[in-house]
Scaffold this motif. Structure first.
Motif, PDB file in Angstrom:
ATOM      1  N   LEU A   9       0.814  -1.210   0.000  1.00  0.00           N
ATOM      2  CA  LEU A   9       0.000   0.000   0.000  1.00  0.00           C
ATOM      3  C   LEU A   9       0.847   1.258   0.000  1.00  0.00           C
ATOM      4  O   LEU A   9       0.345   2.341  -0.284  1.00  0.00           O
ATOM      5  CB  LEU A   9      -0.921  -0.002   1.221  1.00  0.00           C
ATOM      6  N   TYR A  10       2.115   1.136   0.322  1.00  0.00           N
ATOM      7  CA  TYR A  10       2.964   2.300   0.480  1.00  0.00           C
ATOM      8  C   TYR A  10       3.919   2.523  -0.691  1.00  0.00           C
ATOM      9  O   TYR A  10       4.569   3.556  -0.760  1.00  0.00           O
ATOM     10  CB  TYR A  10       3.746   2.192   1.795  1.00  0.00           C
ATOM     11  N   CYS A  11       4.003   1.588  -1.626  1.00  0.00           N
ATOM     12  CA  CYS A  11       4.817   1.777  -2.828  1.00  0.00           C
ATOM     13  C   CYS A  11       4.034   2.648  -3.809  1.00  0.00           C
ATOM     14  O   CYS A  11       2.807   2.553  -3.895  1.00  0.00           O
ATOM     15  CB  CYS A  11       5.130   0.439  -3.501  1.00  0.00           C
ATOM     16  N   ASN A  12       4.748   3.470  -4.544  1.00  0.00           N
ATOM     17  CA  ASN A  12       4.099   4.300  -5.558  1.00  0.00           C
ATOM     18  C   ASN A  12       4.828   4.082  -6.871  1.00  0.00           C
ATOM     19  O   ASN A  12       5.963   4.516  -7.005  1.00  0.00           O
ATOM     20  CB  ASN A  12       4.136   5.768  -5.148  1.00  0.00           C
ATOM     21  N   PRO A  13       4.244   3.436  -7.864  1.00  0.00           N
ATOM     22  CA  PRO A  13       2.914   2.817  -7.880  1.00  0.00           C
ATOM     23  C   PRO A  13       2.910   1.529  -7.059  1.00  0.00           C
ATOM     24  O   PRO A  13       3.962   0.939  -6.826  1.00  0.00           O
ATOM     25  CB  PRO A  13       2.694   2.514  -9.355  1.00  0.00           C
ATOM     26  N   GLN A  14       1.707   1.117  -6.649  1.00  0.00           N
ATOM     27  CA  GLN A  14       1.595  -0.096  -5.846  1.00  0.00           C
ATOM     28  C   GLN A  14       2.135  -1.281  -6.632  1.00  0.00           C
ATOM     29  O   GLN A  14       1.891  -1.406  -7.820  1.00  0.00           O
ATOM     30  CB  GLN A  14       0.140  -0.364  -5.458  1.00  0.00           C
ATOM     31  N   ARG A  15       2.881  -2.119  -5.931  1.00  0.00           N
ATOM     32  CA  ARG A  15       3.400  -3.316  -6.584  1.00  0.00           C
ATOM     33  C   ARG A  15       3.086  -4.528  -5.729  1.00  0.00           C
ATOM     34  O   ARG A  15       3.010  -4.433  -4.510  1.00  0.00           O
ATOM     35  CB  ARG A  15       4.886  -3.203  -6.855  1.00  0.00           C
ATOM     36  N   SER A  16       2.913  -5.646  -6.378  1.00  0.00           N
ATOM     37  CA  SER A  16       2.598  -6.885  -5.686  1.00  0.00           C
ATOM     38  C   SER A  16       3.889  -7.519  -5.192  1.00  0.00           C
ATOM     39  O   SER A  16       4.876  -7.594  -5.923  1.00  0.00           O
ATOM     40  CB  SER A  16       1.869  -7.830  -6.629  1.00  0.00           C
ATOM     41  N   VAL A  17       3.862  -7.960  -3.937  1.00  0.00           N
ATOM     42  CA  VAL A  17       5.035  -8.576  -3.321  1.00  0.00           C
ATOM     43  C   VAL A  17       4.606  -9.891  -2.691  1.00  0.00           C
ATOM     44  O   VAL A  17       3.601  -9.959  -1.997  1.00  0.00           O
ATOM     45  CB  VAL A  17       5.647  -7.653  -2.240  1.00  0.00           C
ATOM     46  N   THR A  18       5.377 -10.942  -2.939  1.00  0.00           N
ATOM     47  CA  THR A  18       5.196 -12.221  -2.267  1.00  0.00           C
ATOM     48  C   THR A  18       6.515 -12.548  -1.584  1.00  0.00           C
ATOM     49  O   THR A  18       7.538 -12.686  -2.241  1.00  0.00           O
ATOM     50  CB  THR A  18       4.827 -13.334  -3.268  1.00  0.00           C
ATOM     51  N   ALA A  19       6.465 -12.625  -0.247  1.00  0.00           N
ATOM     52  CA  ALA A  19       7.698 -12.827   0.516  1.00  0.00           C
ATOM     53  C   ALA A  19       7.375 -13.388   1.891  1.00  0.00           C
ATOM     54  O   ALA A  19       6.217 -13.400   2.311  1.00  0.00           O
ATOM     55  CB  ALA A  19       8.448 -11.508   0.652  1.00  0.00           C
ATOM     56  N   GLU A  20       8.424 -13.806   2.596  1.00  0.00           N
ATOM     57  CA  GLU A  20       8.271 -14.247   3.977  1.00  0.00           C
ATOM     58  C   GLU A  20       8.034 -13.026   4.862  1.00  0.00           C
ATOM     59  O   GLU A  20       8.297 -11.896   4.465  1.00  0.00           O
ATOM     60  CB  GLU A  20       9.529 -14.960   4.448  1.00  0.00           C
ATOM     61  N   LYS A  21       7.589 -13.287   6.086  1.00  0.00           N
ATOM     62  CA  LYS A  21       7.286 -12.190   7.004  1.00  0.00           C
ATOM     63  C   LYS A  21       8.511 -11.308   7.251  1.00  0.00           C
ATOM     64  O   LYS A  21       8.412 -10.082   7.277  1.00  0.00           O
ATOM     65  CB  LYS A  21       6.764 -12.740   8.326  1.00  0.00           C
ATOM     66  N   HIS A  31       9.376   2.169   4.293  1.00  0.00           N
ATOM     67  CA  HIS A  31       8.173   2.994   4.168  1.00  0.00           C
ATOM     68  C   HIS A  31       7.724   3.584   5.513  1.00  0.00           C
ATOM     69  O   HIS A  31       6.554   3.902   5.685  1.00  0.00           O
ATOM     70  CB  HIS A  31       7.020   2.169   3.585  1.00  0.00           C
ATOM     71  N   ARG A  32       8.635   3.756   6.443  1.00  0.00           N
ATOM     72  CA  ARG A  32       8.257   4.247   7.781  1.00  0.00           C
ATOM     73  C   ARG A  32       7.493   5.565   7.719  1.00  0.00           C
ATOM     74  O   ARG A  32       6.451   5.720   8.357  1.00  0.00           O
ATOM     75  CB  ARG A  32       9.501   4.412   8.639  1.00  0.00           C
ATOM     76  N   GLU A  33       7.976   6.525   6.960  1.00  0.00           N
ATOM     77  CA  GLU A  33       7.318   7.834   6.896  1.00  0.00           C
ATOM     78  C   GLU A  33       5.939   7.736   6.250  1.00  0.00           C
ATOM     79  O   GLU A  33       5.010   8.430   6.659  1.00  0.00           O
ATOM     80  CB  GLU A  33       8.186   8.851   6.157  1.00  0.00           C
ATOM     81  N   GLU A  34       5.771   6.875   5.257  1.00  0.00           N
ATOM     82  CA  GLU A  34       4.460   6.683   4.627  1.00  0.00           C
ATOM     83  C   GLU A  34       3.472   6.048   5.612  1.00  0.00           C
ATOM     84  O   GLU A  34       2.297   6.394   5.627  1.00  0.00           O
ATOM     85  CB  GLU A  34       4.572   5.828   3.366  1.00  0.00           C
ATOM     86  N   ILE A  35       3.965   5.125   6.441  1.00  0.00           N
ATOM     87  CA  ILE A  35       3.119   4.492   7.454  1.00  0.00           C
ATOM     88  C   ILE A  35       2.679   5.538   8.478  1.00  0.00           C
ATOM     89  O   ILE A  35       1.498   5.601   8.852  1.00  0.00           O
ATOM     90  CB  ILE A  35       3.859   3.314   8.138  1.00  0.00           C
ATOM     91  N   ILE A  36       3.610   6.377   8.911  1.00  0.00           N
ATOM     92  CA  ILE A  36       3.284   7.437   9.865  1.00  0.00           C
ATOM     93  C   ILE A  36       2.256   8.389   9.266  1.00  0.00           C
ATOM     94  O   ILE A  36       1.288   8.776   9.926  1.00  0.00           O
ATOM     95  CB  ILE A  36       4.559   8.188  10.300  1.00  0.00           C
ATOM     96  N   LYS A  37       2.441   8.775   8.007  1.00  0.00           N
ATOM     97  CA  LYS A  37       1.490   9.675   7.341  1.00  0.00           C
ATOM     98  C   LYS A  37       0.106   9.041   7.269  1.00  0.00           C
ATOM     99  O   LYS A  37      -0.906   9.687   7.533  1.00  0.00           O
ATOM    100  CB  LYS A  37       1.981  10.046   5.949  1.00  0.00           C
ATOM    101  N   HIS A  38       0.048   7.761   6.929  1.00  0.00           N
ATOM    102  CA  HIS A  38      -1.232   7.051   6.850  1.00  0.00           C
ATOM    103  C   HIS A  38      -1.923   7.033   8.212  1.00  0.00           C
ATOM    104  O   HIS A  38      -3.120   7.314   8.316  1.00  0.00           O
ATOM    105  CB  HIS A  38      -1.003   5.628   6.342  1.00  0.00           C
TER     106      HIS A  38
END
Length: 88
Positions: A9-21, A31-38
């Motif tokens: 949700l924080y990538c611009n443009p949004q991209r699909s990611v499949t990965a481990e936790k 994306h810390r600053e984008e999370i804070i802004k959200h």
């Protein structure tokens, strides 16, 4: 191994990611600053504190999330609340 698949949700443009936790956590750390802004845009009180902390404005909310909570807490919140599919 368990994989999580979601659009970041924080990538611009949004991209699909499949990965481990752990890999998702590393990705979201960028994306810390984008999370804070959200969080500041969508909440009038802190959703991470055990007690209610009301915000005067978005600047107060951003400052609280930035300095009042650890980076790992913000990343864990973002990881837990993203829409995802789990693959075993």
């Amino acid at each position: 191994m368990t994989f999580l698949s979601s659009a970041c949700l924080y990538c611009n443009p949004q991209r699909s990611v499949t990965a481990e936790k752990s890999q998702w956590s590393i990705h979201l750390a960028h994306h810390r600053e984008e999370i804070i802004k959200h969080l500041a845009d969508t909440s009038s009180s802190c959703i991470l504190c055990a007690y209610p902390v009301e915000f005067a404005n978005k600047e107060h909310a951003s400052s609280h999330y930035r300095w009042g909570h650890k980076k790992s807490t913000l990343i864990d919140w973002a990881l837990y609340n993203m829409p995802r599919r789990i693959f075993a």
